[in-house]
Design a protein around this motif. Structure first.
Motif, short mmCIF file in Angstrom:
data_model
loop_
_atom_site.label_atom_id
_atom_site.label_comp_id
_atom_site.label_asym_id
_atom_site.label_seq_id
_atom_site.Cartn_x
_atom_site.Cartn_y
_atom_site.Cartn_z
N GLU A 27 33.88 2.33 37.13
CA GLU A 27 35.33 2.27 36.98
C GLU A 27 35.96 1.37 38.03
O GLU A 27 36.88 0.62 37.73
CB GLU A 27 35.92 3.68 37.06
N SER A 30 35.15 -2.25 37.12
CA SER A 30 35.94 -2.65 35.96
C SER A 30 37.40 -2.88 36.34
O SER A 30 38.05 -3.81 35.87
CB SER A 30 35.84 -1.59 34.88
N ASN A 82 36.20 -0.16 28.21
CA ASN A 82 37.32 0.56 28.80
C ASN A 82 38.34 0.89 27.72
O ASN A 82 38.89 -0.01 27.11
CB ASN A 82 37.99 -0.28 29.89
N GLU A 84 41.90 2.05 26.91
CA GLU A 84 43.18 2.12 27.60
C GLU A 84 44.31 2.19 26.59
O GLU A 84 44.13 1.85 25.42
CB GLU A 84 43.37 0.89 28.49
N TYR A 99 33.41 -7.24 30.00
CA TYR A 99 34.26 -6.07 30.18
C TYR A 99 35.20 -6.03 28.99
O TYR A 99 36.00 -6.94 28.78
CB TYR A 99 35.05 -6.16 31.49
N TYR A 101 38.27 -4.28 27.05
CA TYR A 101 39.45 -3.44 27.23
C TYR A 101 40.07 -3.27 25.85
O TYR A 101 40.53 -4.23 25.25
CB TYR A 101 40.44 -4.09 28.20
#
Length: 129
Positions: A27, A30, A82, A84, A99, A101
Motif C-alpha cells: 500500500e 502504491s 488498487n 478506489e 499499478y 487504479y
C-alpha cells in the motif's frame, strides 16, 4: 568474549533490518507511485487475469491502455491493483510493474436509475427456429 559481542551486534543489525523491511508494504509503495508526478499516467481500457495454473503465484495480467491516442496492450507479471472511489480508471507503469487504479465493480450506495422502455424485444433461445 569477542565472538559473543560480534554475534550480538550481528543479531541486532539483522533485527533492525527486518523491522525496517517489514514496515514497507504494498500500500505504501502504491501510494508513493500514485503521488509521483514523474511517472506517466495512462487511461485504462481493460485488464484481464491470464490463466497460469502451472504456478502457485498470482497470475499475470494483460492490460490495454491508451498511449498517445492509440490503444496498446501489454502483459505484466508484477502488478498491484488498487480499488478506489474514482470515476475513471488509470494505470501507472514503473519498470516492469503496473499499478492499476480502478473503481469498485459494484457500488451499493447509488442513485436510483430511472427511464422509460422504448423498444422491448423478446429474446428466443437457440433451440427455437
Amino acid at each position: 568474549m569477542f565472538k559473543k559481542t560480534k554475534f550480538i551486534i550481528c543479531s541486532l543489525f539483522l533485527l533492525v533490518s527486518i523491522s525496517i523491511l517489514s514496515g514497507c508494504n504494498l500500500e505504501e509503495a502504491s501510494e508513493s507511485v500514485k503521488k509521483d508526478k514523474t511517472v506517466e499516467t495512462y487511461d485504462l481500457v481493460w485488464f484481464d487475469y491470464l490463466n497460469a495454473s502451472s504456478t502457485d503465484s498470482a497470475p499475470p495480467v494483460k492490460v490495454a491502455y491508451m498511449e498517445k491516442h492509440k490503444e496498446k496492450t501489454k502483459t505484466f507479471e508484477k502488478y498491484t491493483e488498487n480499488v478506489e472511489d474514482i470515476e475513471k480508471p488509470y494505470i501507472k507503469i514503473v519498470n516492469d510493474k503496473v499499478y492499476i487504479y480502478r473503481p469498485p465493480y459494484l457500488k451499493y450506495i447509488q442513485d436510483p436509475v430511472e427511464g422509460k422502455v422504448k423498444d422491448k424485444k423478446i429474446q428466443q433461445g437457440s433451440d427455437r427456429k
